[in-house]
Design an enzyme around this catalytic site. Structure first.
Site, PDB file in Angstrom:
ATOM      1  CG  ASP A 183      -1.894   1.142   1.271  1.00 24.67           C
ATOM      2  OD1 ASP A 183      -1.721   2.114   0.508  1.00 24.67           O
ATOM      3  OD2 ASP A 183      -2.850   1.074   2.071  1.00 24.67           O
ATOM      4  CG  HIS A 184       3.077   4.159  -3.202  1.00 21.80           C
ATOM      5  ND1 HIS A 184       3.937   4.871  -2.401  1.00 21.80           N
ATOM      6  CD2 HIS A 184       3.680   4.082  -4.414  1.00 21.80           C
ATOM      7  CE1 HIS A 184       4.996   5.240  -3.106  1.00 21.80           C
ATOM      8  NE2 HIS A 184       4.868   4.757  -4.324  1.00 21.80           N
TER       9      HIS A 184
END
Length: 437
Positions: A409-410
């Site tokens: 998850d950036h």
């Protein structure tokens, strides 16, 4: 006064469930803590306990009923001295599909000849911040009669639920009424397009033989959560090959020494331990997305995907970095066995910061997994295969190589930080004795 027994919320995300089985019948006497029914949530079958004492006067929802909304009346509890005549069939008059918020308005015109219905339990109270206060219907009724603020009372029932005994000895305190809720809630974001409707799809296959399979709670939850995850989480992917020969040799040596204890370590046990240690080595990755903030955890709580019939569970091994390989192996086997029987409690499959999904036993070389919110990442593990590799001395040799893909998850982890975490995982697996240091 008859008291409604309501469909409980057995997990924070539960909105409806299946009333699988009644463990009592009409006329039975129950006490607080007695088991009333088995409730199927989207993940598990759980037992529902009574929070008040009394006599089961009427069962409103038969066992086997699906899609029972939380806080729907499922039975009527009578106090000593009351009989079924006191129920006056009040709950049966309430339209099942009517929203709870409209019940007071829609039920305002009964025929004059009808017997007066007992007063319904007050609406479920809420905290000042909007959070729900869990209280039994009888406790809410007594609190309303005594002018008590339930937000000031600590519950002694299951999961902190306020029960009759908690309010009987309490005294009213002057409180400022909370302002009525207004219609100023944030506007809900428009739903993303979900493709053609069921009717449209069915029309596409007119004349073709097929079987229509109804979705159960687990499949609905998987579809909703992972559909949301792919739409809202900015995924990126990091891939590495891991040489397993040293780990396989070390595992074989350990298993020989552990035979007397009945412990047999799997490659997956080493992967769990390597991820748990890596989260301690790169603590910024040991975090979850919390809407408007990031929560960075201290312990390494690692979730592991377990396939079951019709879906999957992700039981969580808490404090995995602090446990030995044999302890992790034993705990994982227990969690997996109970997951397949759908006997896990919510606290056993909720939480964690990072997950592992291993399809290597099915011969899958590599795949990309979907991040399960609020986790920051998930490691997709493929099978180990013998491949030609160039050794450290420059010579061509054969090694057992396992391919892994880390989905990230950036919003929580940037590329360089994710690469650091994956490097730590690889180093731990290629040098397994380090994990025991």
């Amino acid at each position: 006064m008859p008291t409604e027994i309501l469909m409980p919320a057995l997990s924070p995300t539960m909105e409806e469930g299946t009333l699988a089985k009644w463990l009592v019948k009409e006329g039975d006497t129950v006490s607080s803590g007695d088991l009333l029914a088995e409730i199927e949530t989207d993940k598990a079958t759980m037992e529902f306990e009574a929070v008040d004492e009394g006599i089961v006067g009427k069962i409103l929802i038969p066992e086997g009923t699906e899609g029972v909304k939380v806080n729907t009346a499922i039975a009527i509890l009578l106090e000593d001295g009351e009989s079924a005549d006191d129920i006056a069939a009040a709950p049966a008059k309430t339209p099942e599909a009517a929203p709870a918020a409209d019940a007071g308005n829609e039920a305002a015109a009964p025929a004059a000849s009808e017997a007066p219905a007992p007063a319904p339990a007050p609406a479920a109270p809420v905290k000042a911040d909007g959070g729900r206060i869990f209280a039994s219907p009888l406790a809410r009724r007594i609190a309303a009669q005594k002018g008590l603020d339930l937000a000031q009372i600590t519950g002694s029932g299951p999961h902190g639920r306020i029960v009759k005994a908690d309010v009987e000895g309490a005294t009213a305190t002057a409180t400022t009424p909370a302002p009525a809720a207004t219609a100023t809630a944030p506007a809900t974001a428009p739903a993303a397009a979900s493709g053609p409707s069921a009717d449209m799809v069915a029309r596409m296959y007119e004349g073709r033989e097929y079987e229509e399979i109804q979705l159960d709670g687990m499949r609905k939850t998987i579809a909703a959560r992972l559909g949301e995850a792919k739409q809202t989480i900015p995924h990126f992917y990091l891939r590495r090959d891991i040489k397993l020969d040293a780990l396989l040799k070390f595992r074989s040596q350990l298993n020989k020494q552990l035979e007397g204890r009945g412990v047999k370590l799997s490659v997956n046990d080493f992967i769990i331990k390597s991820v748990a240690n890596a989260l301690q080595q790169v603590p910024a990755c040991n975090a979850v997305w919390a809407g408007d903030r990031v929560l960075q955890l201290k312990p390494s709580d690692v979730a592991v995907a377990v396939a079951i019939e019709g879906g999957l569970f992700t039981p969580v091994l808490q404090d995995a970095d602090m446990k030995s390989l044999s302890a992790l192996s034993t705990e994982m086997k227990d969690l997996a066995a109970r997951a397949r029987e759908r006997k896990l409690a919510p606290h056993e499959y909720q939480g964690g910061t990072f997950a592992i999904s291993n399809l290597g036993m099915f011969g899958i070389d590599n795949f990309d997994a979907i991040v399960n919110p609020p986790h920051a990442g998930i490691l997709a593990v493929g099978t180990g295969v013998k491949k030609p590799v160039v050794g450290d001395d420059g010579e061509l040799t054969v090694a057992t190589v396992m391919s892994v893909t880390m989905s990230v998850d950036h919003r929580v982890i940037d590329g360089a930080l994710g690469a650091e975490l994956l490097k730590a995982i690889v180093d731990n697996l290629e040098n397994p004795m380090v994990m025991l240091a």
